[in-house]
Write an enzyme that holds these catalytic residues in place. Structure first.
Site, mmCIF file in Angstrom:
data_model
loop_
_atom_site.group_PDB
_atom_site.id
_atom_site.type_symbol
_atom_site.label_atom_id
_atom_site.label_comp_id
_atom_site.label_asym_id
_atom_site.label_seq_id
_atom_site.Cartn_x
_atom_site.Cartn_y
_atom_site.Cartn_z
ATOM 1 N N THR A 36 0.833 -1.203 0.000
ATOM 2 C CA THR A 36 0.000 0.000 0.000
ATOM 3 C C THR A 36 0.868 1.253 0.000
ATOM 4 O O THR A 36 1.998 1.226 0.516
ATOM 5 C CB THR A 36 -0.913 -0.002 1.244
ATOM 6 O OG1 THR A 36 -1.469 1.298 1.411
ATOM 7 C CG2 THR A 36 -0.154 -0.339 2.518
ATOM 8 N N ASP A 37 0.321 2.354 -0.517
ATOM 9 C CA ASP A 37 1.071 3.630 -0.476
ATOM 10 C C ASP A 37 1.224 4.134 0.955
ATOM 11 O O ASP A 37 2.048 5.012 1.226
ATOM 12 C CB ASP A 37 0.402 4.694 -1.361
ATOM 13 C CG ASP A 37 -1.030 5.044 -0.949
ATOM 14 O OD1 ASP A 37 -1.576 4.397 -0.028
ATOM 15 O OD2 ASP A 37 -1.594 5.970 -1.556
ATOM 16 N N GLU A 38 0.422 3.568 1.884
ATOM 17 C CA GLU A 38 0.481 4.071 3.260
ATOM 18 C C GLU A 38 1.822 3.780 3.932
ATOM 19 O O GLU A 38 2.152 4.389 4.944
ATOM 20 C CB GLU A 38 -0.677 3.495 4.091
ATOM 21 C CG GLU A 38 -1.997 3.990 3.539
ATOM 22 C CD GLU A 38 -3.196 3.540 4.343
ATOM 23 O OE1 GLU A 38 -3.076 3.438 5.572
ATOM 24 O OE2 GLU A 38 -4.239 3.302 3.726
ATOM 25 N N TYR A 90 -1.428 -0.470 10.971
ATOM 26 C CA TYR A 90 -1.681 -1.161 9.694
ATOM 27 C C TYR A 90 -0.518 -0.922 8.733
ATOM 28 O O TYR A 90 0.058 -1.873 8.182
ATOM 29 C CB TYR A 90 -3.001 -0.650 9.082
ATOM 30 C CG TYR A 90 -3.134 -0.943 7.606
ATOM 31 C CD1 TYR A 90 -3.270 -2.244 7.140
ATOM 32 C CD2 TYR A 90 -3.128 0.094 6.663
ATOM 33 C CE1 TYR A 90 -3.384 -2.516 5.778
ATOM 34 C CE2 TYR A 90 -3.242 -0.166 5.305
ATOM 35 C CZ TYR A 90 -3.371 -1.463 4.868
ATOM 36 O OH TYR A 90 -3.469 -1.722 3.528
ATOM 37 N N LYS A 130 2.363 -3.526 7.134
ATOM 38 C CA LYS A 130 2.582 -3.714 5.696
ATOM 39 C C LYS A 130 4.044 -3.422 5.346
ATOM 40 O O LYS A 130 4.650 -4.117 4.526
ATOM 41 C CB LYS A 130 1.655 -2.807 4.885
ATOM 42 C CG LYS A 130 0.181 -3.084 5.031
ATOM 43 C CD LYS A 130 -0.258 -4.422 4.433
ATOM 44 C CE LYS A 130 -0.207 -4.435 2.931
ATOM 45 N NZ LYS A 130 -0.834 -5.677 2.388
ATOM 46 N N ASN A 175 -5.756 4.417 -2.735
ATOM 47 C CA ASN A 175 -7.074 3.998 -2.227
ATOM 48 C C ASN A 175 -7.958 3.390 -3.324
ATOM 49 O O ASN A 175 -8.198 4.031 -4.328
ATOM 50 C CB ASN A 175 -7.822 5.205 -1.669
ATOM 51 C CG ASN A 175 -7.430 5.519 -0.262
ATOM 52 O OD1 ASN A 175 -6.278 5.366 0.109
ATOM 53 N ND2 ASN A 175 -8.381 5.963 0.527
ATOM 54 N N VAL A 234 -17.495 12.478 8.710
ATOM 55 C CA VAL A 234 -16.291 13.021 8.062
ATOM 56 C C VAL A 234 -15.279 13.337 9.164
ATOM 57 O O VAL A 234 -15.575 14.080 10.101
ATOM 58 C CB VAL A 234 -16.625 14.298 7.246
ATOM 59 C CG1 VAL A 234 -15.362 14.993 6.760
ATOM 60 C CG2 VAL A 234 -17.537 13.932 6.075
ATOM 61 N N ARG A 275 -6.662 12.049 -0.710
ATOM 62 C CA ARG A 275 -6.367 10.668 -1.088
ATOM 63 C C ARG A 275 -6.439 10.546 -2.608
ATOM 64 O O ARG A 275 -7.180 11.270 -3.263
ATOM 65 C CB ARG A 275 -7.392 9.699 -0.461
ATOM 66 C CG ARG A 275 -7.371 9.666 1.068
ATOM 67 C CD ARG A 275 -6.076 9.073 1.597
ATOM 68 N NE ARG A 275 -6.003 9.014 3.054
ATOM 69 C CZ ARG A 275 -5.455 9.943 3.828
ATOM 70 N NH1 ARG A 275 -4.937 11.036 3.299
ATOM 71 N NH2 ARG A 275 -5.400 9.782 5.136
ATOM 72 N N ASN A 288 -11.299 14.401 1.120
ATOM 73 C CA ASN A 288 -12.443 13.587 1.571
ATOM 74 C C ASN A 288 -13.744 14.400 1.507
ATOM 75 O O ASN A 288 -14.805 13.860 1.204
ATOM 76 C CB ASN A 288 -12.211 13.091 2.999
ATOM 77 C CG ASN A 288 -11.150 12.006 3.040
ATOM 78 O OD1 ASN A 288 -10.814 11.413 2.008
ATOM 79 N ND2 ASN A 288 -10.611 11.739 4.226
ATOM 80 N N GLY A 319 -3.477 10.394 14.577
ATOM 81 C CA GLY A 319 -2.352 10.250 13.643
ATOM 82 C C GLY A 319 -2.767 10.229 12.185
ATOM 83 O O GLY A 319 -2.059 9.698 11.334
ATOM 84 N N HIS A 320 -3.922 10.832 11.876
ATOM 85 C CA HIS A 320 -4.467 10.778 10.506
ATOM 86 C C HIS A 320 -3.499 11.419 9.507
ATOM 87 O O HIS A 320 -3.173 12.601 9.632
ATOM 88 C CB HIS A 320 -5.795 11.525 10.483
ATOM 89 C CG HIS A 320 -6.699 11.090 9.385
ATOM 90 N ND1 HIS A 320 -7.982 11.528 9.261
ATOM 91 C CD2 HIS A 320 -6.501 10.242 8.343
ATOM 92 C CE1 HIS A 320 -8.549 10.981 8.212
ATOM 93 N NE2 HIS A 320 -7.658 10.203 7.634
#
Ligand SMILES: NC(=O)c1ccc[n+]([C@@H]2O[C@H](COP(=O)([O-])OP(=O)(O)OC[C@H]3O[C@@H](n4cnc5c(N)ncnc54)[C@H](O)[C@@H]3O)[C@@H](O)[C@H]2O)c1
Length: 250
Positions: free
Chosen positions: A39-41, A64, A68, A93, A120, A128, A163, A189-190
């Site tokens: 994932t790009d995360e 998460y 990864k 995403n 939201v 994203r 978003n 931590g978004h």
């Protein structure tokens, strides 16, 4: 992501130990290809400009993403140590049909179809990049068939949205009022922005995303409108009973 914040244990077991088990099984079976779907995360968060390339250092910010990233390191170590014929993909995403209503787009569509409010996070200005699942799958197949062993390939949709913009578009397409937006406390931590530079896979393997976001979003809404029974059985947990009948208790 949210579930890994509530409890990181299953993520470490599945993504880290699970990958190690799969790598050893692949070695024992002498598989000719191993594709790690990452994932790009794993790259962490970006400011308002720039994009992740395959050279961007890994800086995961959630349990998460950390699990990864650990799996990606394991895969690379197997390439180096055992000559494992593996490649890694890092995608942005996903959206599209059959996505579980815990993810943003299907959650919002299924809530709005019931005139329920949509949560939201924070100010909604997190950015994203969205890619249709069909394009992601085509990219995985391309990497599996033509990717160079030991290489990482970023995959993106060239469709960056905040978003909040996305939420407004969903409201418009479904003909619902903005009063259905409910601002909730930001996720801990978004990450503020993810953007992916996928020029390597485009240049070297001639893959490109084909689904235009606006069109893909309309198709996805149509799919959820025509498959409300599927949403209902997922939301009610009915699918778990199916799994239990097939495979025993989950
Ligand atoms: N959804 C995205 O936007 C996105 C983006 C980039 C990469 N990915 C990657 O794609 C993969 C799939 O993601 P997703 O969004 O479809 O996730 P998901 O949670 O919707 O699906 C994961 C699947 O794995 C199964 N699973 C979980 N633990 C398992 C275990 N221990 N043994 C066997 N099966 C198990 C689940 O039952 C489920 O079917 C993941 O590796 C994820 O990191 C997803």
């Amino acid at each position: 992501m949210d579930r890994s914040i509530q409890d990181s244990g299953p993520f470490v077991r599945t993504n880290v130990l699970g990958t190690q088990v799969l790598l050893d099984a692949a070695r024992a079976a002498k598989l000719s290809r191993f594709v790690q779907v990452s994932t790009d995360e794993v790259y962490g968060s970006l400011g308002p400009t720039g994009a992740f390339t395959e050279q961007t250092p890994l800086a995961p910010n959630s349990p998460y993403a950390a699990s990864k990233a650990a799996a990606d390191h394991l895969v690379k170590s197997y390439v180096h140590t055992f000559g494992m014929p593996a490649t890694i993909t890092r995608c942005s995403n996903n959206y599209g049909p059959y996505q579980f209503p815990e993810k943003l787009i299907p959650l919002f569509i299924s809530n709005l179809l019931r005139d329920e409010r949509v949560p939201v996070y924070g100010d909604g200005l997190q950015v994203r990049d969205w890619i249709h699942v069909r394009d992601h799958c085509a990219a995985i197949e391309t990497v599996w068939r033509h990717g160079k062993v030991g290489e990482v390939y970023n995959i993106g949709g060239h469709s960056e949205r905040t978003n909040l913009d996305l939420t407004h578009r969903l409201l418009e397409l479904l003909g619902k009022p903005t009063s259905l937006i409910r601002y909730v406390a930001d996720r801990p931590g978004h990450d503020r922005r993810y953007a992916i530079d996928c020029s390597k896979i485009e240049r070297e393997l001639s893959w490109r995303p084909k689904v235009v976001f606006e069109q893909g979003l309309r198709e996805t809404i149509d799919w959820y409108l025509s498959n409300q029974a599927w949403i209902d059985q997922v939301r009610s947990g009915e699918y778990l009973k199916y799994y239990e009948r097939q495979y025993g208790k989950v």
